[in-house]
Each structure stands twice: as structure tokens, then as C-alpha cells.
Design a protein around this motif. Sequence first.
Motif, mmCIF file in Angstrom:
data_model
loop_
_atom_site.group_PDB
_atom_site.id
_atom_site.type_symbol
_atom_site.label_atom_id
_atom_site.label_comp_id
_atom_site.label_asym_id
_atom_site.label_seq_id
_atom_site.Cartn_x
_atom_site.Cartn_y
_atom_site.Cartn_z
ATOM 1 N N ASP A 78 0.847 -1.196 0.000
ATOM 2 C CA ASP A 78 0.000 0.000 0.000
ATOM 3 C C ASP A 78 0.887 1.252 0.000
ATOM 4 O OD1 ASP A 78 -1.373 2.215 1.991
ATOM 5 O OD2 ASP A 78 -2.816 1.280 0.635
ATOM 6 N N PRO A 79 0.792 2.101 -1.032
ATOM 7 C CA PRO A 79 1.681 3.264 -1.138
ATOM 8 C C PRO A 79 1.650 4.180 0.091
ATOM 9 C CG PRO A 79 0.545 2.903 -3.220
ATOM 10 C CD PRO A 79 -0.069 1.958 -2.238
ATOM 11 N N ASP A 80 0.465 4.439 0.633
ATOM 12 C CA ASP A 80 0.379 5.335 1.791
ATOM 13 C C ASP A 80 0.995 4.701 3.034
ATOM 14 O OD1 ASP A 80 -0.844 7.379 0.384
ATOM 15 O OD2 ASP A 80 -2.859 6.576 0.708
ATOM 16 N N GLU A 126 4.016 3.666 -8.054
ATOM 17 C CA GLU A 126 3.285 4.477 -7.066
ATOM 18 C C GLU A 126 3.936 4.383 -5.687
ATOM 19 O OE1 GLU A 126 -0.773 3.170 -7.153
ATOM 20 O OE2 GLU A 126 -1.025 3.687 -9.285
ATOM 21 N N ILE A 127 4.345 3.187 -5.329
ATOM 22 C CA ILE A 127 4.991 2.998 -4.017
ATOM 23 C C ILE A 127 6.303 3.778 -3.958
ATOM 24 C CG2 ILE A 127 6.200 1.302 -2.570
ATOM 25 C CD1 ILE A 127 3.975 -0.709 -3.329
ATOM 26 N N ARG A 130 5.659 7.567 -3.687
ATOM 27 C CA ARG A 130 5.184 8.003 -2.367
ATOM 28 C C ARG A 130 6.314 7.978 -1.339
ATOM 29 N NH1 ARG A 130 2.967 10.339 -0.042
ATOM 30 N NH2 ARG A 130 1.491 9.380 1.392
#
Length: 326
Positions: A78-80, A126-127, A130
Motif C-alpha cells: 500500500d503506497p500510503d 506508485e509505491i 510516495r
Amino acid sequence: MGEYKIGSVVLKSRAVLAPMAGVSDRAYRELCMKFGAGLCISEMVSSKALSFNSKKSEQLMDISDFERPCGIQIFGDDPDCMAEAAQRAMQNNPDLIDINMGCPAPKISSNGSGSALMRNPQLCGEIVSRVVSVSNVPVTVKIRKGWDDENANAVEVAKICEQAGASAITVHGRTRMQYYKPPVDYDIIRAVKNAVKIPVIANGDIDSAEKAKSVIEKTGCDIIMVGRATLGNPWIFSQINSYLENPEEPLRFPTLEEKFDVMVGHIEKMVEYKGEHMALLQARKLVAGYFKGMRGAASLRNEAGRISTLQDLYALKDKALSANLI
């Protein structure tokens, strides 16, 4: 030997220590750095566990001044959550953050982390993006050849990670489905090297100084990463460094006394950091590594699997010495 860098981080040498779960703890990293590793990386830390304030995961990120430059490796899908983990890691002042996209273990990949990420190159990007956005140190990525032979997409993933801001890429030249068994595909590492401008680190089956030089020549890589071959053999780093600098110079191998002194010092340091009970449980497989290739190695390894105190270790050392000096 020239200067090797990852972003702003200057490495001490061209051969670096691979992150290995259950092995590359603080005591092990300090030991390998003492023998000439250019950089070390922590055991992998779960981003999800950090979000639940896992004390064990927090402890995996402890870094001492004797092991720098040192990176902290995080994993997750999960990127966040990964960005939050990177921020938590930063509190330990690592020299870089490494993202695990290569672990083949089912308990990691079945949850969509590690090597499973390579099935979704867009998510990889994306990961990285971030994590880079919250990190004030270089971010590196460790990948494999691909998920399987039909999806050998290391070049695609490497280019996406570079575009997302990664400062270096480590490539293990096997697919996830191959685990650690078949021969490493060094051609895929060369292909990644030719496709990106950031440093590329070659990983997989580098088990001697001669092999290190051969892999550099085959792949054109900037840096080499050594993992399982360091078990019971931290001086592989000084041998690699010496051989790369002067291949004509004979390599120096430790005497049995030197080998066992290093082994005892290594485990004593683990005890200092973790306490005797936990350290000796974890040390069993590490001690076994120091007996490789010796007379009576199978029996010694068997006994190593039962040690539970430092006194047991000292007794085993004396037994191994006497058995091999007759």
C-alpha cells in the motif's frame, strides 16, 4: 578503487551486504562492515506491522554508528502505508530507504508484497513515488527477474522505479517462482543496467572474490550484493575488495583460530544486543555456517543446533578446534 555512490551516499566499497531476514541484524551488519562491506541493509520491516506500532518491527530499525552507511528495508503493498513506514524509519537516521520488491517467501508474496509487486508495475511506481516524496535520503529498490519466466519484466519495473525517483536498483537474477535454485540469469541484470541511468546492483550466487569480478564483467553493474555466501564467512568482503583492486595479489583466508574468534565475537555481540536466550536461539544457524567445509562439519552443525548459552558456544568452539587441529 573508484568512488561508488547511491544518490549522495558514498559507499565504503563496491561489495555490499544483502538484507536477510533472521540474519542481517545489527550485530551481523556491524561484523560485515568491519570486514569491508560497502553498505549494509536491515532485515525487512513490515509497513503494516509498523502501522500497528509493533515493537519488534521498531527494533529491527535500530542502527549503530558502527554500521554506516546503512539502509532500512521496508515491505508492503500500500503506497500510503509504505510512505508512513518510511517516515517511521527516518527516525532512526538511515542512510537510505530500500523497498523490497523481490522477496519470494509465500507469507510475503501471497499478501501482495515482495516479489508479487512485480506483477503490477504501475503499483511499483506508485509505491516508489510516495516513499521518495517523504524521504530525505536516497530510496533504492530490490527486484527480481520477474514473477516467472513468462513475466520476466525486470527491465520494465526498473525503468518505472527510476522514473518514480529511485536512486538505485538491485536485481536478483531469478524469478520469484525459481526461488534460489536454478542458475542466476546475469543477462537480465545487464539488460537492466543498459536500460537505466541510476546505479544497478547485481545480486545472486556471488560466493567468492573471483565470482564477484566475473559478475561485474558479465553485467556491467556498478555494485555487487552478497547474501548467503557471507554466512560464517564475513571476510568474503575483504577478499572481494582485495581481488577487485589487485587480482594478482593472493587472497588471504583466515586460520581456524581466527575464524572461531570471529564467530564467538559475533555471537557475543548478539547477546549484548538481544539477551542470551533470544540471541542463542537465533545464533544456531549462524554458528553452523562457520563450520562449513571443516572436518566433522555435519556433527558440529548438529551440535550448533542445540546451543542455548554462551558456555555451550565456547565448549563447541573448543571441540571444533581440537577436532580440526589433530
